[in-house]
Design a protein around this motif. Structure first.
Motif, PDB file in Angstrom:
ATOM      1  N   VAL A 104      18.390  -6.799  -2.910  1.00  0.00           N
ATOM      2  CA  VAL A 104      19.713  -6.180  -2.968  1.00  0.00           C
ATOM      3  C   VAL A 104      19.647  -4.740  -3.471  1.00  0.00           C
ATOM      4  CG1 VAL A 104      20.976  -8.346  -3.217  1.00  0.00           C
ATOM      5  CG2 VAL A 104      20.206  -7.137  -5.256  1.00  0.00           C
ATOM      6  N   ASP A 105      18.591  -4.379  -4.209  1.00  0.00           N
ATOM      7  CA  ASP A 105      18.487  -3.031  -4.764  1.00  0.00           C
ATOM      8  C   ASP A 105      17.150  -2.351  -4.463  1.00  0.00           C
ATOM      9  OD1 ASP A 105      16.870  -4.626  -6.312  1.00  0.00           O
ATOM     10  OD2 ASP A 105      17.644  -3.913  -8.234  1.00  0.00           O
ATOM     11  N   TYR A 106      16.462  -2.800  -3.406  1.00  0.00           N
ATOM     12  CA  TYR A 106      15.109  -2.305  -3.178  1.00  0.00           C
ATOM     13  C   TYR A 106      14.695  -2.518  -1.723  1.00  0.00           C
ATOM     14  CZ  TYR A 106      10.004  -2.013  -3.840  1.00  0.00           C
ATOM     15  OH  TYR A 106       8.680  -1.672  -3.767  1.00  0.00           O
ATOM     16  N   LEU A 107      14.030  -1.509  -1.139  1.00  0.00           N
ATOM     17  CA  LEU A 107      13.428  -1.599   0.194  1.00  0.00           C
ATOM     18  C   LEU A 107      11.984  -1.134   0.102  1.00  0.00           C
ATOM     19  CD1 LEU A 107      16.257   0.118   2.301  1.00  0.00           C
ATOM     20  CD2 LEU A 107      15.840  -2.348   2.081  1.00  0.00           C
ATOM     21  N   PHE A 108      11.079  -1.855   0.776  1.00  0.00           N
ATOM     22  CA  PHE A 108       9.669  -1.485   0.777  1.00  0.00           C
ATOM     23  C   PHE A 108       9.145  -1.550   2.207  1.00  0.00           C
ATOM     24  CE2 PHE A 108       5.103  -2.376   0.457  1.00  0.00           C
ATOM     25  CZ  PHE A 108       4.702  -1.386  -0.409  1.00  0.00           C
ATOM     26  N   TYR A 109       8.499  -0.468   2.653  1.00  0.00           N
ATOM     27  CA  TYR A 109       7.965  -0.350   4.003  1.00  0.00           C
ATOM     28  C   TYR A 109       6.461  -0.100   3.959  1.00  0.00           C
ATOM     29  CZ  TYR A 109      12.786   0.540   5.619  1.00  0.00           C
ATOM     30  OH  TYR A 109      14.122   0.454   5.903  1.00  0.00           O
ATOM     31  N   GLU A 110       5.745  -0.590   4.984  1.00  0.00           N
ATOM     32  CA  GLU A 110       4.328  -0.282   5.174  1.00  0.00           C
ATOM     33  C   GLU A 110       4.179   0.284   6.576  1.00  0.00           C
ATOM     34  OE1 GLU A 110       1.462  -3.297   3.650  1.00  0.00           O
ATOM     35  OE2 GLU A 110       3.293  -4.458   3.311  1.00  0.00           O
ATOM     36  N   ASP A 111       3.423   1.375   6.700  1.00  0.00           N
ATOM     37  CA  ASP A 111       3.311   2.056   7.982  1.00  0.00           C
ATOM     38  C   ASP A 111       1.929   2.677   8.109  1.00  0.00           C
ATOM     39  OD1 ASP A 111       4.083   3.090  10.457  1.00  0.00           O
ATOM     40  OD2 ASP A 111       5.865   4.085   9.672  1.00  0.00           O
ATOM     41  N   SER A 112       1.606   3.159   9.295  1.00  0.00           N
ATOM     42  CA  SER A 112       0.344   3.872   9.499  1.00  0.00           C
ATOM     43  C   SER A 112       0.551   4.956  10.549  1.00  0.00           C
ATOM     44  CB  SER A 112      -0.769   2.916   9.926  1.00  0.00           C
ATOM     45  OG  SER A 112      -0.490   2.404  11.211  1.00  0.00           O
ATOM     46  N   LEU A 113      -0.381   5.871  10.593  1.00  0.00           N
ATOM     47  CA  LEU A 113      -0.322   6.991  11.533  1.00  0.00           C
ATOM     48  C   LEU A 113      -1.483   6.887  12.506  1.00  0.00           C
ATOM     49  CD1 LEU A 113       0.464   9.830   8.993  1.00  0.00           C
ATOM     50  CD2 LEU A 113       2.067   8.689  10.524  1.00  0.00           C
ATOM     51  N   SER A 114      -1.298   6.176  13.561  1.00  0.00           N
ATOM     52  CA  SER A 114      -2.309   6.035  14.622  1.00  0.00           C
ATOM     53  C   SER A 114      -3.692   5.719  14.066  1.00  0.00           C
ATOM     54  CB  SER A 114      -2.368   7.315  15.461  1.00  0.00           C
ATOM     55  OG  SER A 114      -1.109   7.613  15.993  1.00  0.00           O
ATOM     56  N   GLY A 115      -3.742   4.900  13.043  1.00  0.00           N
ATOM     57  CA  GLY A 115      -5.017   4.497  12.479  1.00  0.00           C
ATOM     58  C   GLY A 115      -5.686   5.547  11.608  1.00  0.00           C
ATOM     59  N   LYS A 116      -5.091   6.732  11.463  1.00  0.00           N
ATOM     60  CA  LYS A 116      -5.710   7.794  10.668  1.00  0.00           C
ATOM     61  C   LYS A 116      -5.457   7.608   9.181  1.00  0.00           C
ATOM     62  CE  LYS A 116      -5.224  11.292  14.260  1.00  0.00           C
ATOM     63  NZ  LYS A 116      -4.602  12.571  14.584  1.00  0.00           N
ATOM     64  N   ALA A 117      -4.262   7.248   8.834  1.00  0.00           N
ATOM     65  CA  ALA A 117      -3.891   7.067   7.431  1.00  0.00           C
ATOM     66  C   ALA A 117      -2.801   6.004   7.382  1.00  0.00           C
ATOM     67  CB  ALA A 117      -3.371   8.374   6.834  1.00  0.00           C
ATOM     68  N   SER A 118      -2.746   5.314   6.278  1.00  0.00           N
ATOM     69  CA  SER A 118      -1.651   4.367   6.098  1.00  0.00           C
ATOM     70  C   SER A 118      -0.807   4.862   4.936  1.00  0.00           C
ATOM     71  CB  SER A 118      -2.190   2.966   5.828  1.00  0.00           C
ATOM     72  OG  SER A 118      -2.918   2.934   4.626  1.00  0.00           O
ATOM     73  N   PHE A 119       0.431   4.398   4.897  1.00  0.00           N
ATOM     74  CA  PHE A 119       1.297   4.800   3.814  1.00  0.00           C
ATOM     75  C   PHE A 119       2.367   3.751   3.598  1.00  0.00           C
ATOM     76  CE2 PHE A 119       3.041   6.557   7.655  1.00  0.00           C
ATOM     77  CZ  PHE A 119       4.422   6.595   7.511  1.00  0.00           C
ATOM     78  N   THR A 120       2.879   3.741   2.375  1.00  0.00           N
ATOM     79  CA  THR A 120       3.995   2.868   2.031  1.00  0.00           C
ATOM     80  C   THR A 120       5.109   3.753   1.520  1.00  0.00           C
ATOM     81  OG1 THR A 120       3.223   2.530  -0.233  1.00  0.00           O
ATOM     82  CG2 THR A 120       2.482   0.928   1.420  1.00  0.00           C
ATOM     83  N   TYR A 121       6.329   3.289   1.677  1.00  0.00           N
ATOM     84  CA  TYR A 121       7.448   4.010   1.096  1.00  0.00           C
ATOM     85  C   TYR A 121       8.462   3.000   0.617  1.00  0.00           C
ATOM     86  CZ  TYR A 121       8.759   3.939   6.117  1.00  0.00           C
ATOM     87  OH  TYR A 121       8.978   3.595   7.431  1.00  0.00           O
TER      88      TYR A 121
END
Length: 192
Positions: A71-88
């Motif tokens: 209810v008070d939080y969102l968490f995402y996991e993503d990557s950039l074409s296999g070059k780097a990954s990131f969370t936000y």
């Protein structure tokens, strides 16, 4: 033969489609991965500003790569074409979004140093010279609605891979989280 010619004529229509996200031309000169991660110059991160309600952030960011929602939080996991990954991640209270945090994972510390310098150059061009505190670069962002701090740090020394962290938080909250796996490094910042 006619089928081959027909397919050759259709090929340009189907081969030119581009599924990569559009990049803000203001971000492109700062190099990879600034434009790919931030996506727009209109706000610190992907068009999201402090004070937005969780529904508004979901509309801007979407649910692709959303791995945790409360209810008070969102968490995402993503990557950039296999070059780097990131969370936000986004943290909310009754007034709306009060903190955003991005962790970017690179292959090694040299890669992280390069990425850190590119983000530093962009944020400095947008918000002016940062304040320095130990390994932190801190920019103050003022708007009619809030005063915020943007913090950039290279955390690679703590890991066996490259890692940088970007946090934006409402200054009315005294102690931001610096990512779910990061150290609480703000304990030692003097109160002004």
């Amino acid at each position: 033969m006619r089928t081959s010619i027909f397919l050759l004529l259709l090929f340009p229509f189907f081969s030119c489609s581009d599924d990569t996200p559009k990049q803000d031309p203001k971000l492109v000169p700062f190099g990879y991965p600034v434009a790919e991660i931030l996506q727009t110059d209109s706000a610190v991160f992907r068009g999201v500003t402090l004070g937005l309600k969780i529904g508004d952030v979901l509309k801007k960011i979407g649910k692709n790569n959303l791995t945790e929602q409360q209810v008070d939080y969102l968490f995402y996991e993503d990557s950039l074409s296999g070059k780097a990954s990131f969370t936000y991640e986004f943290s909310f209270n009754a007034e709306g979004l009060y903190e955003m945090h991005v962790d970017i994972y690179g292959r090694d510390s040299t890669n992280a140093q390069t990425m850190t310098k590119r983000f530093e150059n962009y944020f400095t061009s947008k918000y002016g010279e940062p304040d320095y505190f130990n390994d932190l670069l801190i920019w103050t962002i003022k708007s009619p609605k809030y005063e915020a701090e943007l913090v950039l740090t290279d955390q690679s020394a703590e890991y066996t891979y490259g890692k940088i962290a970007i946090s934006v938080y409402d200054k009315s909250f005294s102690q931001p989280r610096i990512g779910t796996d990061s150290l609480m490094i703000f304990d030692s910042i003097p109160v002004q």
